[in-house]
Design a protein around this motif. Sequence first.
Motif, PDB file in Angstrom:
ATOM      1  N   ASP A 597      -9.762  -4.250  11.492  1.00  0.00           N
ATOM      2  CA  ASP A 597      -9.662  -5.822  12.218  1.00  0.00           C
ATOM      3  C   ASP A 597      -9.119  -7.276  11.669  1.00  0.00           C
ATOM      4  OD1 ASP A 597      -9.124  -3.634  13.840  1.00  0.00           O
ATOM      5  OD2 ASP A 597     -11.337  -4.658  15.211  1.00  0.00           O
ATOM      6  N   GLN A 600      -5.604  -7.310  10.199  1.00  0.00           N
ATOM      7  CA  GLN A 600      -5.077  -7.575  11.089  1.00  0.00           C
ATOM      8  C   GLN A 600      -4.345  -8.737  10.764  1.00  0.00           C
ATOM      9  OE1 GLN A 600      -5.144  -4.931  14.768  1.00  0.00           O
ATOM     10  NE2 GLN A 600      -5.055  -3.333  14.009  1.00  0.00           N
ATOM     11  N   SER A 603      -2.799 -11.231   8.977  1.00  0.00           N
ATOM     12  CA  SER A 603      -1.324 -11.222   8.422  1.00  0.00           C
ATOM     13  C   SER A 603      -1.097 -11.546   9.390  1.00  0.00           C
ATOM     14  CB  SER A 603      -1.075  -8.933   9.090  1.00  0.00           C
ATOM     15  OG  SER A 603      -1.836  -7.962   8.414  1.00  0.00           O
TER      16      SER A 603
END
Length: 734
Positions: A597, A600, A603
Amino acid sequence: MNIIPTVLLGISLILAVVIGPQMRSWTWGPALFVLGLAILSALPAVWKKQERLSLPGLLGFGIMMVAWFTWRAFASPVHEFAIADLMLLGGAAGSFIVTRTISNSVMAERILVWTIAGLLLASVGIIIKQVGDPSYNPVFPTRSTDLPAGFFRHYNDGANFLVGSSLVLAGAALFGRQGAITKSIWGLIALAGLFAVYWTRSRGGILAAGLGAGSFVGMALIVGKRRNSSWFIPIALSFPVILLALGYFAYRGLSDAQEKRFSSKVEAVVDNPIRLYLLSTAVTCISEHPIQGGGSRSFSWECFRAWDHEAYGYSDRRPEQVHNEIMQAATDYGLVGVLLLIGFIGTILVGAILRCLFSDLSSVYPVSTEALWVGGFAGFSGMFVQSCFSFVFHLLPGAMLLGICLARASHLPPADIKKSAAISKSIITVLSLGIAAFLIPISWKATQVLTVMWPTFTAPPDSVPADQKLKALKEAATIQPEAVFYREMGMLHQSEMEKSPGSAASRESLTEALADYTKAENLHPFDPLTTVNRANLLSFKGDDHAAEDEFKRAAFLQGGMESSFRSYYYYAQHLIQKAERQLSNGNPDAAFASASDASQQVSMVAKEMGWFMRHYEGMKIKLDALLAQGSSSEAANRPQDALSYYKAAAEIPIPSDAKWKAGVLLMNEGKTAYSKRNPEIALRDYLEALNYLKAAPIPNKVPRDLKGEYVSYLNRSIEFLRGAKIEPAKADAK
């Protein structure tokens, strides 16, 4: 009858300029309290027999505009912004009403103009001093920049006051009925004010001064033609030269301002599209609620979600205002509000032009109506030009000067008065009482807050102890609860918490900070900064579920402004720390989920502000997420997955344990392969491990001689396998 409201209006304007030249609404308290008294004291003048304060169309637009803005403000989701906007509306409307009621008095006109002249002269004097000593501030300890601004904190606002007041004064100097000496003094002060705009280096102010002066000359020519003045023909013939001179002033001023502020040529102004981006963002916000608007200052939070970083680029500044007052009104109060505003102002301006063209009262009226019309029209024109580039009417001095200019431009002389209009006077009386009934109590409360905050607000920022700041903020919040007070208290408690982590005092500060941020969120639920701060504290406290809810909420609120609030970044940090705790507690699968997570969120950071990932902080957060994924995969007995994360982390060009972890894991994998009679794979892993370990810095908790032992072991093993004629397996062999 007109002297008392005039004196009170002058005092109010002085207090607004000296104490309230910023956007903190509680600094406007003294000025608005006095203005409320001025409104009440002006009411008897409304009912004078031959007084007619407004034409029906203007009064209709005015009533509908005030009613609409008031309703939309009261319906706004952030109470303190609604109150601030209503205070500004009351300041503008109250100044308008008082100025209109006193404008038929020669003595009142003289008092008001001398007040404006005195303030303008004082502002010019301060600007001259600030040119030589940029650190000088007359009242407050700091300014937004070191550029001269007079009493104001920002040069744009200082320039706006200079432009508006100079042109009002110029109208009185040119067309007033006072003696030649008085008019000469006013004229010199007005010229000094206009020239002082140059030293503020405000590009919008310089343009406003040029265009405002141009409108002044144009209106003066209209009056001169109607009067058949002796100076009309030479001035009319010189008009092109005057326009060229004003154009040169504007160009020279813009060039010098650009050079002073940015060390670039004036042509570079068009290369900075930030205001176009703000306008485009405002259009996006307007499209969400085109009719009624989003409420008071809704652009200040809606702009975050509307910001398109792919189109506009990344910004670490928070564009809380549109920098265009018409578009700001459309965003906050909808197209209905803007149309009413344009209708009201347009009626005044058209009326001023028509009266200058056709009304000749030079011999029958004691007050020079031309002085009021020309000065008010030009003063508004100049300020309006600057309002297209800045939010000058969101400060009380700008709002009050706006009301004064519009009132002077809309002045109705006796020639226009046919019969007493009882209905209009009744409406104006009710409106005046309503404005005073709002302003007096709310401004008294703001004055109490100012009294509490004054010692800390006027002291140099680093000279006030934290406990004194906290005490003042707590008292202010008790008097007038505002999100900004609680947010600042939360930040102070958070700072105190970080001084002695783990102590009882630190835990108490943590609790206080969380409580403050919670109160701030309740008062202003759309502020990403408060939400991010609260999320970070919940993370520090170990309340993972609540922290993650807050981080997700902050990400929604910040929209495309990751570069300003960094909710994704801080959320990634939280998840990495959570993964490390889960791993130390023997739960590698949960740790891997948290680390994934986190990746992410990293990102999202890269997507929202790609430039950041090229800096150390960006590379570090990506590295930490990869290492967390690698460590949790290794602990879950997924060595190949772990290796892929370690290798990716090793490619990031900052010091880390990634190469060490990759080398040790490859060495162990080589041992496992050899024990399973796969010497080719073992040799491949040993060779790769040796490359990583040779390049790896020794981690802090690893014995200094362990690297040498590993390298020696790998060299011996590689030599043994090669001596046995073993060839390393291919990279994809298992």
